[in-house]
Design a protein around this motif. Sequence first.
Motif, PDB file in Angstrom:
ATOM      1  N   VAL A   1      -1.661  -0.768  -4.329  1.00 16.74           N
ATOM      2  CA  VAL A   1      -3.019  -1.187  -3.968  1.00 16.74           C
ATOM      3  C   VAL A   1      -3.961  -0.007  -4.145  1.00 16.74           C
ATOM      4  CG1 VAL A   1      -4.506  -2.028  -2.121  1.00 16.74           C
ATOM      5  CG2 VAL A   1      -2.147  -2.851  -2.290  1.00 16.74           C
TER       6      VAL A   1
ATOM      7  N   PRO B   1       0.817  -1.215   0.000  1.00 15.76           N
ATOM      8  CA  PRO B   1       0.000   0.000   0.000  1.00 15.76           C
ATOM      9  C   PRO B   1       0.855   1.271   0.000  1.00 15.76           C
ATOM     10  CG  PRO B   1      -0.852  -1.568   1.592  1.00 15.76           C
ATOM     11  CD  PRO B   1       0.492  -2.081   1.148  1.00 15.76           C
TER      12      PRO B   1
ATOM     13  N   TYR C   1      -5.357  -5.564   2.592  1.00 16.22           N
ATOM     14  CA  TYR C   1      -5.632  -4.440   1.689  1.00 16.22           C
ATOM     15  C   TYR C   1      -7.110  -4.083   1.597  1.00 16.22           C
ATOM     16  CZ  TYR C   1      -1.123  -6.469   0.505  1.00 16.22           C
ATOM     17  OH  TYR C   1       0.122  -7.027   0.588  1.00 16.22           O
TER      18      TYR C   1
END
Length: 422
Positions: free
Chosen positions: A113, A108, A129
Motif C-alpha cells: 500500500v 501495509p 489503508y
Amino acid sequence: MSMTMSQKILAAHANLDEVRSGQLIMADLDLVLGNDITAPVAIKEFVKFGVDKVFDTKKVALVPDHFTPNKDIKAAQQCKMMREFATDKEIENYFEIGQMGIEHALLPEQGLVDAGDLIIGADSHTCTYGALGAFSTGVGSTDMAAGMASGKAWFKVPSALRFNLTGKLSPWVSGKDLILHIIGMIGVDGALYKSMEFTGPGVSSLSIDDRFTVCNMAIEAGAKNGIFPVDDVALAYLAEHCKRKPVIFEADHDASYDETYEIDLSKIRPTVSFPHLPDNTRTIDEVGEVKIDQVVIGSCTNGRISDLRVAAKILKGRKVDPRVRTIVFPATQEIYLQAMDEGLLKIFVQSGAVVSTPTCGPCLGGHMGILAEGERAVATTNRNFVGRMGHVGSEVYLASPAVAAASALTGFISNPETIEEK
C-alpha cells in the motif's frame, strides 16, 4: 473545480482532470484484495470470464485469514481453491500460514500500500489503508473478479465529510476511542457513501496505528472510505515498508464538504460501544456495572504492536479474572515476533490470557473464541451486531485495548485510568 483528497485520487486513476460528486467513472486499480471468504466466490466468477490470467500478478493479493488455520473441512476447501488459483495465475502476493496475517494489517506491513493508491478489496474493512493517504474501499466478490481480470473498477465519486481535529489524545485514550466517539456522534449511516476526510493540527499527534484504526472503522459509519493527509508520520511508515515513491494528493483549500465537524482530541474519553450497533456508544464514565465473560484483544482494528503494548502495560504483574476468557491475537507474524522479542507474549500468558496465531477468528464468529447464549465480550474488534461473535443471545461491547485489558482484570467493563501502573 476544487476537489477533496479522495476525489483527486479518483480523478488521477480515471485519467481525468477533475471529477465531481455523484459522477460515474472507470478507474485503474493499484491493488485488488480477497480473503478466504470472498476470494473463492470471485474466483468462480473469474473463471466464467474466460480469461487466462490476472491483469497484473503483482497487483493481486490473496490472504486466507478469516477461518485460518482451517477450522473445518469447508474452510480447508476454500483455502485450497485460493492456493491453487494463486499458483495457477502466478500471483505473487499470496499469504498463508507461516507468512500470513490479518489482511488489513498485513498488506501495509508488506509494502503493498502506498500513498495515492487506488485499492479495492472484497472485504468491507479495506478502507483501512486511507491511513496512508490511499483511496481504498470494500467491494463485492464480482467486482473483485472484474478487478483481477481487467485492473479496473467502476466508482461513483463520493462527496465528503471533513473532521477537523485539534488538540491531543489523553493517556489511555486512542484512535479506537476517537472513531467510536465519531460513530456515536454521526450514526452508523452518518457518512453513507461519503468520504470521511480527517484534517487539522490534531492529525500530527495521532500515531499511524491510531490512523489505521480510525480508517478501518469508517465503514461502521457507512462511509465509502476514510482518509488522512500524508504527513511526516505517514511518510516515515511508508519509508520503512514501501519501496515505491509515494504520490501525495492534497485537498484543495476550497474543496466542498457536505459538513465539517470540529473535534478536540483532548476531550475524547475512553469510549465503549454497547450492543448491538457501533453507534450505541457511552463514555467509560457512563458505562455502569457490566459483567463480562470474555475479552478479545486483536483483529484488523486493534491487533498491531502498539495495541499489544498498551494491553501488556495494564496486564503486567497482574492476573485476569479467572471467570474471564482473555484471548490475544497479534495481527501478523511480524507483530507476533516483535511482541515475543519485547516480552509481551510472556506477560499475556503469565496474566492468564492465551495468545493465538494471527487470524480474524472470533471477530466474525468464526472460531477461536465463540460466545455462548447469554455471554458478554469486550472486544477490540469493529462490529457488535446481533450474533456477530457467536450465539444471537450473546453481546459484544467494542472498546480500545486499554479498556479491554482493564476489563479482563476486573471481570467488568472498566476504566484503564483506574488501574495503577506497576
